[in-house]
Design an enzyme around this catalytic site. Sequence first.
Site, mmCIF file in Angstrom:
data_model
loop_
_atom_site.group_PDB
_atom_site.id
_atom_site.type_symbol
_atom_site.label_atom_id
_atom_site.label_comp_id
_atom_site.label_asym_id
_atom_site.label_seq_id
_atom_site.Cartn_x
_atom_site.Cartn_y
_atom_site.Cartn_z
ATOM 1 N N HIS A 1 0.840 -1.208 0.000
ATOM 2 C CA HIS A 1 0.000 0.000 0.000
ATOM 3 C C HIS A 1 0.876 1.259 0.000
ATOM 4 O O HIS A 1 0.610 2.221 -0.716
ATOM 5 C CB HIS A 1 -0.874 0.053 1.260
ATOM 6 C CG HIS A 1 -1.952 -0.984 1.340
ATOM 7 N ND1 HIS A 1 -2.086 -1.838 2.408
ATOM 8 C CD2 HIS A 1 -2.966 -1.297 0.505
ATOM 9 C CE1 HIS A 1 -3.127 -2.623 2.232
ATOM 10 N NE2 HIS A 1 -3.688 -2.325 1.077
ATOM 11 N N ARG B 1 -2.095 -6.063 -8.503
ATOM 12 C CA ARG B 1 -1.106 -7.137 -8.393
ATOM 13 C C ARG B 1 -1.378 -8.126 -9.517
ATOM 14 O O ARG B 1 -2.061 -7.797 -10.465
ATOM 15 C CB ARG B 1 -1.197 -7.791 -7.014
ATOM 16 C CG ARG B 1 -0.654 -6.909 -5.915
ATOM 17 C CD ARG B 1 -1.142 -7.316 -4.570
ATOM 18 N NE ARG B 1 -2.585 -7.134 -4.485
ATOM 19 C CZ ARG B 1 -3.302 -7.343 -3.393
ATOM 20 N NH1 ARG B 1 -2.718 -7.766 -2.306
ATOM 21 N NH2 ARG B 1 -4.592 -7.130 -3.384
ATOM 22 N N SER C 1 -2.597 -7.831 2.778
ATOM 23 C CA SER C 1 -2.924 -7.734 4.205
ATOM 24 C C SER C 1 -3.339 -9.106 4.720
ATOM 25 O O SER C 1 -2.990 -9.510 5.824
ATOM 26 C CB SER C 1 -4.071 -6.743 4.421
ATOM 27 O OG SER C 1 -3.726 -5.479 3.938
HETATM 28 P P1 ADP Z 1 -9.775 -3.730 -0.743
HETATM 29 O O1 ADP Z 1 -10.627 -4.380 0.309
HETATM 30 O O2 ADP Z 1 -10.398 -2.527 -1.364
HETATM 31 O O3 ADP Z 1 -9.205 -4.675 -1.767
HETATM 32 P P2 ADP Z 1 -7.050 -3.509 0.260
HETATM 33 O O4 ADP Z 1 -6.574 -2.743 1.447
HETATM 34 O O5 ADP Z 1 -6.832 -4.972 0.263
HETATM 35 O O6 ADP Z 1 -8.572 -3.132 0.112
HETATM 36 O O7 ADP Z 1 -6.391 -2.931 -1.063
HETATM 37 C C1 ADP Z 1 -6.549 -1.592 -1.442
HETATM 38 C C2 ADP Z 1 -5.901 -1.375 -2.795
HETATM 39 O O8 ADP Z 1 -4.497 -1.570 -2.689
HETATM 40 C C3 ADP Z 1 -6.365 -2.343 -3.881
HETATM 41 O O9 ADP Z 1 -6.393 -1.646 -5.111
HETATM 42 C C4 ADP Z 1 -5.291 -3.396 -3.891
HETATM 43 O O10 ADP Z 1 -5.205 -4.024 -5.169
HETATM 44 C C5 ADP Z 1 -4.068 -2.546 -3.614
HETATM 45 N N1 ADP Z 1 -2.976 -3.317 -3.021
HETATM 46 C C6 ADP Z 1 -2.998 -4.111 -1.942
HETATM 47 N N2 ADP Z 1 -1.795 -4.677 -1.724
HETATM 48 C C7 ADP Z 1 -0.977 -4.225 -2.719
HETATM 49 C C8 ADP Z 1 0.402 -4.462 -3.085
HETATM 50 N N3 ADP Z 1 1.155 -5.301 -2.398
HETATM 51 N N4 ADP Z 1 0.884 -3.816 -4.155
HETATM 52 C C9 ADP Z 1 0.092 -2.992 -4.877
HETATM 53 N N5 ADP Z 1 -1.201 -2.735 -4.621
HETATM 54 C C10 ADP Z 1 -1.734 -3.344 -3.546
#
Ligand code: ADP
Length: 165
Positions: free
Chosen positions: A19, A95, A133
């Site tokens: 993130h 991803r 996460s």
């Molecule tokens: P959501 O429940 O909306 O998927 P997340 O917190 O899991 O919430 O993810 C928020 C955003 O960050 C999403 O667009 C997800 O694809 C992106 N994201 C999560 N982890 C990574 C990572 N390791 N690298 C790039 N983008 C990420």
Amino acid sequence: MKKIIGLYPGSFDPITNGHLDIITRASKIVDILIIGVAENEKKVHLFSMEERKKLVASQLAKLKKIGNTKVYDFNELLMNFAKKIKAKIIIRGLRAVSDFDYEFQMTGMNARINSDIETVFLMASEKHQFISSRFVKEICALNGEIKTFVPREVEKALKKKLQKK
Ligand code: ADP
């Protein structure tokens, strides 16, 4: 000139280095970047809204030289929230292929709701491609090492919640 506001929405349960990489990069392409921590009653979160926001804020404070990032929470339709805060673009991280289908559908629906707001995808960096996460929580619960996936404060908070000594 009008400032371009970007919204990076997500669960951030908790915020990871993946993130943070997206936040750092996105903050260079918009004038103001709002990190929108989503409350979603259908999802069971490990961290409360207050905890998730606090962990995000602790990391934004370290990115001070960027200085144009803020954290908000929201509990409504994403596109309504985006309109309310006058966001011009929504940022999502992408991803491997597994993210694509869901993101593709969501972007299509969101564009129907409000075609003035564009969704912009940033590809996950090679280094952070596999961080999620969900897996960080699973690894931590099994006493695995999570140092390379999350910032120090997040590591501590996760261990406190998940590892019984
Ligand atoms: P959501 O429940 O909306 O998927 P997340 O917190 O899991 O919430 O993810 C928020 C955003 O960050 C999403 O667009 C997800 O694809 C992106 N994201 C999560 N982890 C990574 C990572 N390791 N690298 C790039 N983008 C990420």
